[in-house]
Design a protein around this motif. Structure first.
Motif, PDB file in Angstrom:
ATOM      1  N   THR A   9     -10.506 -13.974 -27.688  1.00 60.37           N
ATOM      2  CA  THR A   9      -9.975 -12.999 -26.679  1.00 60.37           C
ATOM      3  C   THR A   9      -8.263 -13.554 -26.626  1.00 60.37           C
ATOM      4  OG1 THR A   9     -11.739 -12.141 -25.226  1.00 60.37           O
ATOM      5  CG2 THR A   9      -9.531 -11.921 -24.406  1.00 60.37           C
ATOM      6  N   ARG A  10      -7.450 -12.628 -26.653  1.00 60.59           N
ATOM      7  CA  ARG A  10      -6.095 -12.890 -26.552  1.00 60.59           C
ATOM      8  C   ARG A  10      -5.380 -11.763 -25.691  1.00 60.59           C
ATOM      9  NH1 ARG A  10      -2.116 -16.331 -25.334  1.00 60.59           N
ATOM     10  NH2 ARG A  10      -0.138 -16.068 -26.456  1.00 60.59           N
ATOM     11  N   ARG A  11      -4.866 -12.212 -24.736  1.00 68.57           N
ATOM     12  CA  ARG A  11      -4.178 -11.241 -23.765  1.00 68.57           C
ATOM     13  C   ARG A  11      -2.757 -11.448 -23.734  1.00 68.57           C
ATOM     14  NH1 ARG A  11      -7.950 -12.916 -20.689  1.00 68.57           N
ATOM     15  NH2 ARG A  11      -9.834 -11.921 -20.492  1.00 68.57           N
ATOM     16  N   PHE A  12      -1.989 -10.369 -23.764  1.00 68.73           N
ATOM     17  CA  PHE A  12      -0.511 -10.442 -23.560  1.00 68.73           C
ATOM     18  C   PHE A  12      -0.202  -9.456 -22.450  1.00 68.73           C
ATOM     19  CE2 PHE A  12      -0.455 -10.798 -28.315  1.00 68.73           C
ATOM     20  CZ  PHE A  12       0.106 -11.982 -28.323  1.00 68.73           C
ATOM     21  N   GLY A  13      -0.085 -10.101 -21.194  1.00 70.70           N
ATOM     22  CA  GLY A  13       0.040  -9.621 -20.024  1.00 70.70           C
ATOM     23  C   GLY A  13      -1.365  -8.845 -19.445  1.00 70.70           C
ATOM     24  N   ASP A  19     -10.135  -8.964 -28.090  1.00 67.00           N
ATOM     25  CA  ASP A  19     -11.089  -8.423 -27.114  1.00 67.00           C
ATOM     26  C   ASP A  19     -12.514  -8.907 -27.469  1.00 67.00           C
ATOM     27  OD1 ASP A  19     -11.950  -7.789 -24.634  1.00 67.00           O
ATOM     28  OD2 ASP A  19     -11.859  -5.407 -25.273  1.00 67.00           O
ATOM     29  N   GLY A  20     -12.697 -10.259 -27.681  1.00 66.97           N
ATOM     30  CA  GLY A  20     -13.926 -10.703 -27.927  1.00 66.97           C
ATOM     31  C   GLY A  20     -14.357 -10.514 -29.346  1.00 66.97           C
ATOM     32  N   VAL A  21     -13.428 -10.973 -30.124  1.00 66.67           N
ATOM     33  CA  VAL A  21     -13.660 -10.771 -31.752  1.00 66.67           C
ATOM     34  C   VAL A  21     -14.407 -11.755 -32.402  1.00 66.67           C
ATOM     35  CG1 VAL A  21     -12.567 -11.101 -33.994  1.00 66.67           C
ATOM     36  CG2 VAL A  21     -11.408  -9.716 -32.022  1.00 66.67           C
ATOM     37  N   ASP A  22     -15.636 -11.346 -32.677  1.00 69.71           N
ATOM     38  CA  ASP A  22     -16.380 -12.005 -33.607  1.00 69.71           C
ATOM     39  C   ASP A  22     -16.382 -12.101 -35.037  1.00 69.71           C
ATOM     40  OD1 ASP A  22     -17.921 -12.980 -31.458  1.00 69.71           O
ATOM     41  OD2 ASP A  22     -19.085 -11.264 -31.519  1.00 69.71           O
ATOM     42  N   LEU A  23     -16.007 -13.268 -35.828  1.00 68.77           N
ATOM     43  CA  LEU A  23     -15.916 -12.733 -37.449  1.00 68.77           C
ATOM     44  C   LEU A  23     -16.182 -14.187 -38.080  1.00 68.77           C
ATOM     45  CD1 LEU A  23     -14.343 -10.882 -39.672  1.00 68.77           C
ATOM     46  CD2 LEU A  23     -12.479 -12.390 -39.324  1.00 68.77           C
ATOM     47  N   THR A  24     -17.165 -13.949 -39.363  1.00 71.32           N
ATOM     48  CA  THR A  24     -17.606 -15.020 -39.816  1.00 71.32           C
ATOM     49  C   THR A  24     -17.130 -14.631 -41.421  1.00 71.32           C
ATOM     50  OG1 THR A  24     -19.423 -15.518 -38.646  1.00 71.32           O
ATOM     51  CG2 THR A  24     -19.581 -16.447 -40.980  1.00 71.32           C
ATOM     52  N   VAL A  25     -16.366 -15.669 -42.060  1.00 70.40           N
ATOM     53  CA  VAL A  25     -15.955 -15.743 -43.454  1.00 70.40           C
ATOM     54  C   VAL A  25     -16.519 -16.583 -44.303  1.00 70.40           C
ATOM     55  CG1 VAL A  25     -13.947 -15.392 -45.006  1.00 70.40           C
ATOM     56  CG2 VAL A  25     -13.717 -14.658 -42.584  1.00 70.40           C
ATOM     57  N   ARG A  26     -17.287 -16.159 -45.353  1.00 73.75           N
ATOM     58  CA  ARG A  26     -18.000 -17.043 -46.101  1.00 73.75           C
ATOM     59  C   ARG A  26     -16.874 -17.864 -47.042  1.00 73.75           C
ATOM     60  NH1 ARG A  26     -21.431 -12.382 -48.016  1.00 73.75           N
ATOM     61  NH2 ARG A  26     -22.672 -11.859 -45.986  1.00 73.75           N
ATOM     62  N   GLU A  27     -17.633 -19.048 -47.721  1.00 81.76           N
ATOM     63  CA  GLU A  27     -16.802 -19.871 -48.606  1.00 81.76           C
ATOM     64  C   GLU A  27     -16.519 -18.892 -49.697  1.00 81.76           C
ATOM     65  OE1 GLU A  27     -17.088 -23.701 -48.675  1.00 81.76           O
ATOM     66  OE2 GLU A  27     -15.502 -23.219 -50.124  1.00 81.76           O
ATOM     67  N   THR A  43      -2.324 -10.613 -34.661  1.00 79.47           N
ATOM     68  CA  THR A  43      -2.932 -11.478 -33.809  1.00 79.47           C
ATOM     69  C   THR A  43      -3.964 -12.474 -34.380  1.00 79.47           C
ATOM     70  OG1 THR A  43      -2.021  -9.957 -32.228  1.00 79.47           O
ATOM     71  CG2 THR A  43      -3.217 -11.891 -31.276  1.00 79.47           C
ATOM     72  N   LEU A  44      -4.888 -11.563 -34.641  1.00 80.12           N
ATOM     73  CA  LEU A  44      -6.188 -12.385 -35.247  1.00 80.12           C
ATOM     74  C   LEU A  44      -5.673 -13.315 -36.152  1.00 80.12           C
ATOM     75  CD1 LEU A  44      -9.273 -13.160 -35.034  1.00 80.12           C
ATOM     76  CD2 LEU A  44      -9.595 -11.015 -36.385  1.00 80.12           C
ATOM     77  N   LEU A  45      -4.989 -13.046 -37.338  1.00 79.63           N
ATOM     78  CA  LEU A  45      -4.420 -14.109 -38.196  1.00 79.63           C
ATOM     79  C   LEU A  45      -3.762 -15.264 -37.586  1.00 79.63           C
ATOM     80  CD1 LEU A  45      -5.270 -13.473 -41.347  1.00 79.63           C
ATOM     81  CD2 LEU A  45      -2.638 -12.989 -41.460  1.00 79.63           C
ATOM     82  N   ARG A  46      -2.849 -14.832 -36.688  1.00 79.80           N
ATOM     83  CA  ARG A  46      -1.884 -15.972 -36.255  1.00 79.80           C
ATOM     84  C   ARG A  46      -2.880 -16.809 -35.255  1.00 79.80           C
ATOM     85  NH1 ARG A  46       3.461 -15.767 -35.626  1.00 79.80           N
ATOM     86  NH2 ARG A  46       3.480 -16.422 -33.500  1.00 79.80           N
ATOM     87  N   VAL A  47      -3.752 -16.245 -34.695  1.00 79.82           N
ATOM     88  CA  VAL A  47      -4.864 -17.078 -33.699  1.00 79.82           C
ATOM     89  C   VAL A  47      -5.686 -18.265 -34.610  1.00 79.82           C
ATOM     90  CG1 VAL A  47      -6.873 -17.421 -32.649  1.00 79.82           C
ATOM     91  CG2 VAL A  47      -5.240 -15.755 -31.957  1.00 79.82           C
ATOM     92  N   ILE A  48      -6.009 -17.647 -36.073  1.00 74.97           N
ATOM     93  CA  ILE A  48      -6.809 -18.406 -37.244  1.00 74.97           C
ATOM     94  C   ILE A  48      -5.890 -19.548 -37.583  1.00 74.97           C
ATOM     95  CG2 ILE A  48      -8.000 -18.594 -39.325  1.00 74.97           C
ATOM     96  CD1 ILE A  48      -8.865 -15.602 -38.484  1.00 74.97           C
ATOM     97  N   ASP A  55      -7.401 -16.874 -25.263  1.00 76.39           N
ATOM     98  CA  ASP A  55      -7.490 -17.160 -23.857  1.00 76.39           C
ATOM     99  C   ASP A  55      -9.059 -17.339 -23.697  1.00 76.39           C
ATOM    100  OD1 ASP A  55      -5.088 -16.555 -22.481  1.00 76.39           O
ATOM    101  OD2 ASP A  55      -5.284 -14.401 -23.740  1.00 76.39           O
ATOM    102  N   ALA A  56      -9.837 -17.019 -24.593  1.00 78.36           N
ATOM    103  CA  ALA A  56     -11.232 -17.317 -24.698  1.00 78.36           C
ATOM    104  C   ALA A  56     -11.936 -17.127 -26.144  1.00 78.36           C
ATOM    105  CB  ALA A  56     -12.057 -16.067 -23.941  1.00 78.36           C
ATOM    106  N   GLY A  57     -12.681 -17.866 -26.425  1.00 76.15           N
ATOM    107  CA  GLY A  57     -13.828 -17.930 -27.506  1.00 76.15           C
ATOM    108  C   GLY A  57     -13.415 -19.256 -28.397  1.00 76.15           C
ATOM    109  N   THR A  58     -14.127 -19.418 -29.333  1.00 74.48           N
ATOM    110  CA  THR A  58     -14.134 -20.365 -30.361  1.00 74.48           C
ATOM    111  C   THR A  58     -13.786 -20.076 -31.787  1.00 74.48           C
ATOM    112  OG1 THR A  58     -16.539 -20.316 -30.799  1.00 74.48           O
ATOM    113  CG2 THR A  58     -15.987 -21.994 -28.799  1.00 74.48           C
TER     114      THR A  58
END
Ligand SMILES: Nc1ncnc2c1ncn2[C@@H]1O[C@H](COP(=O)(O)OP(=O)(O)OP(=O)(O)O)[C@@H](O)[C@H]1O
Length: 342
Positions: A9-13, A19-27, A43-48, A55-58
């Motif tokens: 999760t990544r909030r701006f204001g 908002d709670g993204v789950d993603l698994t990418v294989r080898e 935003t997801l690419l920049r977080v990776i 703000d939340a997640g692993t």
């Protein structure tokens, strides 16, 4: 390397870009993030990449938790559409820059650097352009340099954010096929951000469709086309027209639209059918009018048809003699039907 994102999760204001993204990418896999503008792809690419906090997640890369690991220690190669090359540096120096910014302990010496740059230039098939400046290159050549720079650090993961956006349509197609070939040859795990579904469907092993900060479906291109999980995906993928209908006893009826019934395995009641242009056949009849006609060769034609105030893309039945202005009706040859919510 595998990528495992969980509950990101990544909030701006007040607004959640993710908002709670789950993603698994294989080898070795190439995954595309596809979605409308503002859906959270970049935003997801920049977080990776570690360029944006969460703000939340692993996030795990190759099984290792990335919490607290800075971007430059993640071993990730990044190519952005607007990640301009350094104009005052020759091509070779631009590529070497990727190695120069490595931590000292892993930075190669000069001779090794020169050897690597030559190998990368050969890899991206521009061996003779080492001494040029970026301004002396075509768009496609610049993109190859940007890719060589990203690959210079021998990344375990490659992130591409609209990398072909600045190229015109023909060059774009060639460069993306070439990039896909290279990615496969190097077997490098890759995440590609695009809003161009043709690009996503052609390049990716699997496509994550994003809508308002969430991944709404993560599937192979053909599964997305054949089994869209939600009406949003059904409408977004394949440029499908959205037609109101009513389902009774497993049959969708479109009255008063001049569209023949379609089998639909959904409960009785109001519904919406999603029909791609290739699935909607125009035949001589009444109720609809051919407004435009684009021949495809071999007697085939794309049609734009007006029916009951709707403008629909369709195709002419084989051997059809339909011409602009002719009356017709429409026969669905497939399509996906969802019950109307509420
Ligand atoms: N630094 C920021 N500050 C405030 N809001 C931001 C910031 N970055 C992104 N956002 C917002 O987060 C949402 C997701 O943006 P993001 O750039 O990830 O979308 P996108 O799917 O990549 O869109 P596009 O295809 O237009 O690039 C948008 O509503 C955007 O306005």
């Amino acid at each position: 390397m595998t990528v495992e994102a969980s509950g990101i999760t990544r909030r701006f204001g007040d607004a959640a870009a993710l908002d709670g993204v789950d993603l698994t990418v294989r080898e070795g896999e190439l995954v595309a993030l596809l979605g409308p503008s503002g859906s959270g792809k970049t935003t997801l690419l920049r977080v990776i990449a570690g360029l944006e906090g969460m703000d939340a997640g692993t996030l795990r890369i190759a099984g290792q938790d990335m919490a607290g690991v800075p971007a430059r220690e993640r071993g990730i190669g990044v190519v952005f559409q607007h990640y301009a090359l350094f104009r005052h540096m020759k091509v070779a120096d631009n590529i070497a820059f990727g190695l120069d910014v490595r931590p000292r302990a892993t930075r190669p010496d000069r001779a090794e650097m020169t050897r690597r740059v030559a190998a990368l230039l050969a890899l991206v098939q521009i061996p003779d352009l080492a001494r040029r400046y970026p301004d002396q290159l075509s768009g496609g050549q610049r993109q190859r340099v940007a890719l060589a720079r990203a690959l210079a650090i021998e990344p375990r993961l490659l992130l591409l954010d609209e990398p072909f956006g600045a190229l015109d349509a023909l060059v774009r197609r060639d460069v993306r096929r070439w990039v896909r070939g290279l990615q496969e040859r190097l077997a490098i795990t890759t995440i590609l951000v695009t809003h161009d579904q043709e690009e996503a469907m052609e390049m990716a092993d699997r496509v994550a469709v994003m809508e308002r900060g969430r991944i709404v479906q993560f599937d192979t291109p053909s599964a997305l086309l054949d089994q869209p999980a939600t009406p949003f995906v059904a409408g977004f993928i394949g440029d499908a027209a959205r037609l109101p209908c009513r389902v009774e006893g497993g049959i969708a009826r479109f009255d008063p639209l001049p569209v023949a019934p379609l089998p639909a395995a959904v409960p009785d009641g109001p519904a919406t059918a999603f029909l791609r242009p290739s699935e909607l056949l125009a035949e001589p009849g009444s109720g609809a009018t051919v407004r435009l006609l684009r021949p495809q060769g071999g007697g085939d034609a794309h049609l734009v048809v007006e029916a009951g105030g709707l403008v629909l893309d369709a195709r002419a039945a084989p051997g059809s003699t339909l011409a602009r202005g002719d009356a017709c009706h429409l026969v669905p040859r497939g399509g996906r039907v969802f019950p109307t919510a509420g």
